[in-house]
Motif scaffolding. Structure first.
Motif, mmCIF file in Angstrom:
data_model
loop_
_atom_site.group_PDB
_atom_site.id
_atom_site.type_symbol
_atom_site.label_atom_id
_atom_site.label_comp_id
_atom_site.label_asym_id
_atom_site.label_seq_id
_atom_site.Cartn_x
_atom_site.Cartn_y
_atom_site.Cartn_z
ATOM 1 N N UNK A 116 53.379 76.526 -52.557
ATOM 2 C CA UNK A 116 53.465 76.772 -54.060
ATOM 3 C C UNK A 116 54.888 76.644 -54.728
ATOM 4 N N UNK A 117 55.710 77.087 -54.230
ATOM 5 C CA UNK A 117 57.014 76.987 -54.865
ATOM 6 C C UNK A 117 57.514 75.507 -55.039
ATOM 7 N N UNK A 118 57.247 74.688 -53.924
ATOM 8 C CA UNK A 118 57.602 73.378 -53.799
ATOM 9 C C UNK A 118 56.812 72.758 -55.229
ATOM 10 N N UNK A 119 55.630 72.888 -55.126
ATOM 11 C CA UNK A 119 54.824 72.387 -56.480
ATOM 12 C C UNK A 119 55.337 72.806 -57.780
ATOM 13 N N UNK A 120 55.838 74.016 -57.778
ATOM 14 C CA UNK A 120 56.446 74.413 -59.018
ATOM 15 C C UNK A 120 57.833 73.736 -59.246
ATOM 16 N N UNK A 121 58.369 73.627 -58.428
ATOM 17 C CA UNK A 121 59.743 72.838 -58.500
ATOM 18 C C UNK A 121 59.795 71.462 -58.860
ATOM 19 N N UNK A 122 58.677 70.867 -58.115
ATOM 20 C CA UNK A 122 58.437 69.546 -58.653
ATOM 21 C C UNK A 122 58.223 69.049 -59.691
ATOM 22 N N UNK A 123 57.257 70.098 -60.581
ATOM 23 C CA UNK A 123 56.904 69.917 -61.921
ATOM 24 C C UNK A 123 58.316 69.917 -62.800
ATOM 25 N N UNK A 124 59.211 70.567 -62.272
ATOM 26 C CA UNK A 124 60.406 70.673 -63.120
ATOM 27 C C UNK A 124 61.585 69.554 -62.839
ATOM 28 N N UNK A 125 61.129 68.390 -61.901
ATOM 29 C CA UNK A 125 61.832 67.347 -61.748
ATOM 30 C C UNK A 125 61.131 66.403 -62.561
ATOM 31 N N UNK A 126 62.073 65.388 -63.309
ATOM 32 C CA UNK A 126 61.669 64.361 -64.230
ATOM 33 C C UNK A 126 62.412 62.949 -63.903
ATOM 34 N N UNK A 127 61.655 62.104 -63.709
ATOM 35 C CA UNK A 127 62.246 60.763 -63.343
ATOM 36 C C UNK A 127 62.117 59.835 -64.674
ATOM 37 N N UNK A 128 63.121 59.069 -64.904
ATOM 38 C CA UNK A 128 63.217 58.007 -66.059
ATOM 39 C C UNK A 128 62.862 56.719 -65.896
ATOM 40 N N UNK A 129 62.181 56.198 -66.507
ATOM 41 C CA UNK A 129 61.818 54.858 -66.371
ATOM 42 C C UNK A 129 60.891 54.615 -65.343
ATOM 43 N N UNK A 130 59.932 53.427 -65.609
ATOM 44 C CA UNK A 130 59.083 53.087 -64.448
ATOM 45 C C UNK A 130 58.966 51.563 -64.836
ATOM 46 N N UNK A 131 59.556 50.730 -64.023
ATOM 47 C CA UNK A 131 59.595 49.212 -64.142
ATOM 48 C C UNK A 131 58.381 48.830 -63.340
ATOM 49 N N UNK A 132 57.502 47.793 -63.779
ATOM 50 C CA UNK A 132 56.446 47.160 -63.183
ATOM 51 C C UNK A 132 56.959 46.523 -61.857
ATOM 52 N N UNK A 133 56.841 47.204 -60.729
ATOM 53 C CA UNK A 133 57.093 46.561 -59.455
ATOM 54 C C UNK A 133 56.295 45.476 -58.915
ATOM 55 N N UNK A 134 56.504 45.238 -57.560
ATOM 56 C CA UNK A 134 55.454 44.344 -57.060
ATOM 57 C C UNK A 134 54.491 44.883 -56.585
ATOM 58 N N UNK A 135 53.499 43.750 -56.281
ATOM 59 C CA UNK A 135 52.129 44.463 -56.174
ATOM 60 C C UNK A 135 52.044 45.252 -54.692
ATOM 61 N N UNK A 136 51.084 46.109 -54.733
ATOM 62 C CA UNK A 136 50.904 46.839 -53.534
ATOM 63 C C UNK A 136 50.689 45.838 -52.284
#
Length: 232
Positions: A116-136
């Motif tokens: 539960x604490x890991x889920x809470x911490x993850x919600x407070x981590x923010x990543x910048x940018x999301x480039x269109x990557x290669x297809x899966x």
């Protein structure tokens, strides 16, 4: 108890009585939820590749293969989020799908409060940018590499020429800009690196490829020095 904690507890309950089954009704009473909630939780665990199956009959229920599950692990919330951040970088690689199931297994095996604490911490981590990557990367390709099945590829080279090739998979080469399938190309009679985003179509044959030892100096890709991944 929240859902994450309940799913962890379901796995531990099934592990404790394995290989005997527990019915959905018994589990619903145990965790004070509806039978439908238990069935949804079991379904989510199965999608995460937790080895749970249904045993039919009046005395049946859900069973777990304890030999293929993780015991409770003592990952801290920080460690779990560190793993999540690292696995986030697998997008566009042959290991993206496996990364998702690995993280779900890790969370399911953590202590309730830590998960539960890991889920809470993850919600407070923010990543910048999301480039269109290669297809899966198709699962048929990754599965065949693991099982050493000969692949039939439709491949387009850097000049735009398309060819059909039978390839004995050897492994992968990964860089910051692209991932390659490393294989013995039967069309060219030699070791080749195929950029995964140029593989237009792939099928796996029933033929098992021979094991081939490859020296780093044999691998030719247009980027930097090679190093071999190790599990430390």
């Amino acid at each position: 108890m929240n859902r994450t904690g309940r799913m962890y507890a379901i796995v531990e309950e099934l592990r404790a009585v394995a290989p005997r089954p527990r019915s959905a009704t018994w589990l619903a009473d145990r965790f004070d939820v509806s039978r439908r909630t238990i069935e949804r939780d079991i379904g989510a665990l199965q999608q995460s590749e937790v080895p749970i199956w249904a045993e039919p009959g009046r005395s049946g229920g859900y069973c777990l293969d304890r030999a293929r599950t993780l015991p409770p692990v003592n990952f801290s919330p920080d460690e779990a989020v560190a793993v999540a951040v690292a696995l986030h970088r697998t997008e566009g690689t042959p290991f993206h799908s496996a990364a998702g199931t690995a993280l779900r297994k890790l969370l399911a095996a953590m202590q309730d409060g830590d998960a539960s604490a890991a889920h809470d911490l993850a919600l407070r981590v923010h990543l910048i940018g999301r480039e269109a990557g290669p297809p899966p990367v198709p699962a048929v390709l990754t599965d065949a590499v693991s099982a050493r099945r000969v692949l039939r590829l439709r491949y387009t080279d850097r000049e735009g020429r398309a060819t059909i090739r039978d390839v004995e998979p050897v492994g992968y080469v990964g860089s910051t800009t692209a991932w390659y399938l490393l294989g013995w190309c039967r069309l060219r009679g030699g070791l080749r690196a195929f950029r995964l985003d140029r593989v237009d179509r792939v099928t796996a044959t029933a033929e098992t490829a021979p094991r081939r030892a490859v020296r780093p100096e044999e691998i030719q890709v247009p980027e930097g020095d090679l190093r071999t991944l190790t599990l430390l």
